[in-house]
Design an enzyme around this catalytic site. Structure first.
Site, PDB file in Angstrom:
ATOM      1  N   TYR A 103       1.001  -1.186   0.126  1.00  0.00           N
ATOM      2  CA  TYR A 103      -0.037  -0.100  -0.052  1.00  0.00           C
ATOM      3  C   TYR A 103       0.845   1.263  -0.146  1.00  0.00           C
ATOM      4  CZ  TYR A 103      -4.104  -2.921   0.546  1.00  0.00           C
ATOM      5  OH  TYR A 103      -4.858  -4.039   0.464  1.00  0.00           O
ATOM      6  N   TYR A 105     -11.537  -8.315   7.538  1.00  0.00           N
ATOM      7  CA  TYR A 105     -10.410  -8.233   6.643  1.00  0.00           C
ATOM      8  C   TYR A 105      -9.884  -9.653   6.195  1.00  0.00           C
ATOM      9  CZ  TYR A 105      -5.847  -7.588   4.370  1.00  0.00           C
ATOM     10  OH  TYR A 105      -4.943  -7.789   3.505  1.00  0.00           O
ATOM     11  N   ASP A 130     -11.890 -17.585   9.684  1.00  0.00           N
ATOM     12  CA  ASP A 130     -10.697 -16.831   9.342  1.00  0.00           C
ATOM     13  C   ASP A 130      -9.606 -16.772  10.494  1.00  0.00           C
ATOM     14  OD1 ASP A 130      -8.307 -15.534   8.389  1.00  0.00           O
ATOM     15  OD2 ASP A 130      -9.282 -14.327   7.068  1.00  0.00           O
ATOM     16  N   LYS A 151      -0.317 -16.997   8.592  1.00  0.00           N
ATOM     17  CA  LYS A 151       0.605 -15.962   9.351  1.00  0.00           C
ATOM     18  C   LYS A 151       1.644 -16.756  10.380  1.00  0.00           C
ATOM     19  CE  LYS A 151      -1.506 -11.627   8.759  1.00  0.00           C
ATOM     20  NZ  LYS A 151      -2.856 -11.339   8.361  1.00  0.00           N
TER      21      LYS A 151
HETATM   22  C1  LIG Z   1      -3.413 -11.248   6.950  1.00  0.00           C
HETATM   23  C2  LIG Z   1      -4.534 -11.910   6.733  1.00  0.00           C
HETATM   24  C3  LIG Z   1      -5.098 -12.376   5.461  1.00  0.00           C
HETATM   25  C4  LIG Z   1      -4.355 -12.496   4.453  1.00  0.00           C
HETATM   26  O1  LIG Z   1      -3.254 -13.105   4.392  1.00  0.00           O
HETATM   27  P1  LIG Z   1      -1.873 -13.099   3.261  1.00  0.00           P
HETATM   28  O2  LIG Z   1      -0.865 -14.044   3.783  1.00  0.00           O
HETATM   29  O3  LIG Z   1      -1.526 -11.200   3.742  1.00  0.00           O
HETATM   30  O4  LIG Z   1      -2.419 -13.340   2.007  1.00  0.00           O
HETATM   31  C5  LIG Z   1      -6.601 -12.860   5.597  1.00  0.00           C
HETATM   32  N1  LIG Z   1      -7.319 -12.915   6.886  1.00  0.00           N
HETATM   33  C6  LIG Z   1      -6.521 -12.190   7.881  1.00  0.00           C
HETATM   34  C7  LIG Z   1      -7.801 -12.411   9.010  1.00  0.00           C
HETATM   35  C8  LIG Z   1      -5.539 -11.712   7.785  1.00  0.00           C
HETATM   36  O5  LIG Z   1      -5.158 -11.187   8.892  1.00  0.00           O
END
Ligand SMILES: *Cc1c(COP(=O)(O)O)cnc(C)c1O
Length: 448
Positions: free
Chosen positions: A30, A156, A253, A293
């Site tokens: 960004y 997100y 997620d 992550k």
């Molecule tokens: C960081 C994140 C993503 C995306 O992961 P990337 O490895 O950056 O593509 C998706 N969902 C959540 C909740 C995130 O924090």
């Protein structure tokens, strides 16, 4: 001294040369090419420290975006990577398999109680795969017209197009793309304290759109990059009940929240503690779950989509005959092997105690910021501490203030926040809190 053959890129660059190439050629997240302020040049990282090319050492308050939970250059993770390099760094996963994938798959199945594992490259791709899983499932059970997802505002899910369509369309990171993205169905943001009005509204929206809904997706308990907001785990019960009532798959997620960050191994497990009066509860179970992550301890990119066996069976028995996805670097052995080491390291540690210790230190250290005129709210959950300002911080000034305090912070919008590595010492945490207070003080003053 290393020498390079004439005419090739030299094998080592001075920090001035790094800065020049960066300024002229490299995109950052960004940011524009050659954006201001110039990125700091990092020479190395160890433990909780980032070492800059000019010799300065910064305490890491970001875990490199939630990932480096064990700190940098951890001996166990370095050893796992080095050992894996001796057998293979990569082979294709089409028609081949290997021990790192099997070990990691077995670990994830055991930890989550899910049945099947799809390895992919990044969090965003895992959300793509999760949504594809949901849509393929609905097709498999004869409901191809169900193509949308219901999702709370303020979420997100990543930067590729499907995740972007699920992020909050108002004020989210992807407002630029309205009209291009798939249309989804949005529910109000989940409240910090459970609110029957929210529950009612979600049920009404779901009932109204049930004919076109395939699934529900949410970040359990903490909405990350969409605003760093914590919400009542009882909201997850509403989502589960709504999904069951209308034949929707529920996707959690846990890319940001997984692996202990919120105080439970996975954030949706907070819901297990909500029904103590009614006896023991296993909590809300998702049908599909994304992790990423911290999966590799922040060493390299890897994510996984976990699902229940019935879903896989329905998809496999359908006309498509398989889940229609297969990245080139699927289940990369090097990443899987490091992830095995990172997860084992976590499980062998007193992560629950460490995260509780960090939570207490952040609560204590950030509370004074709540007194500042210009600070809207201070929130802490697990190893996540957030100071929300009334107005957006000036990123350049805020970063400079933090660096003066010896800390690496990266505020976004109105949020000055930290999610430090679990190995952070009390002194590290004190320094991080002092830096956040200084940034908040400076930003509040400058609003003037
Ligand atoms: C960081 C994140 C993503 C995306 O992961 P990337 O490895 O950056 O593509 C998706 N969902 C959540 C909740 C995130 O924090």
């Amino acid at each position: 001294m290393r020498t390079a053959p004439a005419g090739t890129v030299s094998s080592s660059l001075s920090s001035d040369e790094i800065a020049r190439v960066d300024r002229e050629h490299l995109w950052h997240p960004y940011a524009r090419i050659g954006g201001d302020p110039a990125p700091l040049v990092v020479a190395q990282a160890h433990g909780t420290r980032l070492v800059l090319a000019d010799g300065r050492e910064l305490v890491d308050a970001m875990s490199s975006w939630w990932a480096a939970i064990h700190g940098y250059r951890h001996p166990a993770l370095d050893a796992a990577a080095a050992e894996q390099l001796r057998s293979m760094s990569h082979v294709m996963f089409g028609g081949l398999t290997h021990e790192p994938a099997a070990r990691l798959g077995a670990l994830l199945v055991e930890l989550t109680g899910m049945d099947t594992v799809f390895f992919c490259d990044s969090g965003s791709v895992s959300v793509e795969v999760a949504v594809k899983t949901v849509l393929q499932y609905q097709r498999a059970v004869g409901r191809p017209e169900r193509r949308k997802l219901l999702t709370p505002r303020g979420g997100y899910y990543g930067d590729t197009f499907t995740p972007m369509s699920l992020c909050d369309p108002v004020g989210g990171m992807h407002s630029e793309w309205t009209g291009v993205l798939a249309e989804q169905v949005f529910a109000p943001r989940p409240p910090a304290a459970f609110d029957p009005a929210w529950d009612r509204e979600v049920r009404e929206i779901a009932a109204k759109h049930a004919h076109e809904l395939a699934g529900i997706i949410a970040e359990p308990v903490v909405q990350g990059a969409g605003g760093m907001r914590m919400y009542d785990p009882r909201c997850l019960t509403t989502l589960r009940e709504v999904a069951d009532e209308h034949g929707l798959l529920l996707v959690f997620d846990e890319i940001a929240t997984g692996f202990g960050r919120t105080g439970e191994l996975f954030a949706h497990q907070h819901s297990a503690h909500q029904h103590s009066a009614a006896g023991h509860s296993a909590g809300v179970r998702p049908d599909v779950m994304c992790v990423g992550k911290a999966l590799t301890g922040g060493y390299m990119t890897l994510a996984a989509v976990l699902s229940r066996r019935e879903i896989a069976e329905a998809i496999d028995a359908s006309g498509a005959g398989a889940l229609l996805h297969g990245p080139t670097f699927m289940a990369n052995p090097l990443a899987c092997r490091v992830a095995v080491a990172a997860v084992e390291l976590l499980l062998a540690s007193d992560w629950r105690g460490e995260v509780a210790r960090i939570e207490a230190a952040l609560e204590r250290g950030l509370a004074p910021a709540g007194e500042l005129a210009g600070v809207r709210e201070v929130r802490v959950l697990g190893a996540i501490g957030v100071v929300e300002l009334e107005r957006p911080a000036d990123l350049a000034r805020a970063t400079a203030t933090a660096v003066e305090h010896g800390v690496w912070l990266r505020p976004f919008g109105k949020l000055v926040y930290t999610m430090p590595p679990y190995i952070s010492s009390q002194a590290d945490l004190d320094q991080i809190c002092a830096a956040i207070r200084a940034v908040a003080t400076e930003e509040c003053r400058s609003v003037g």
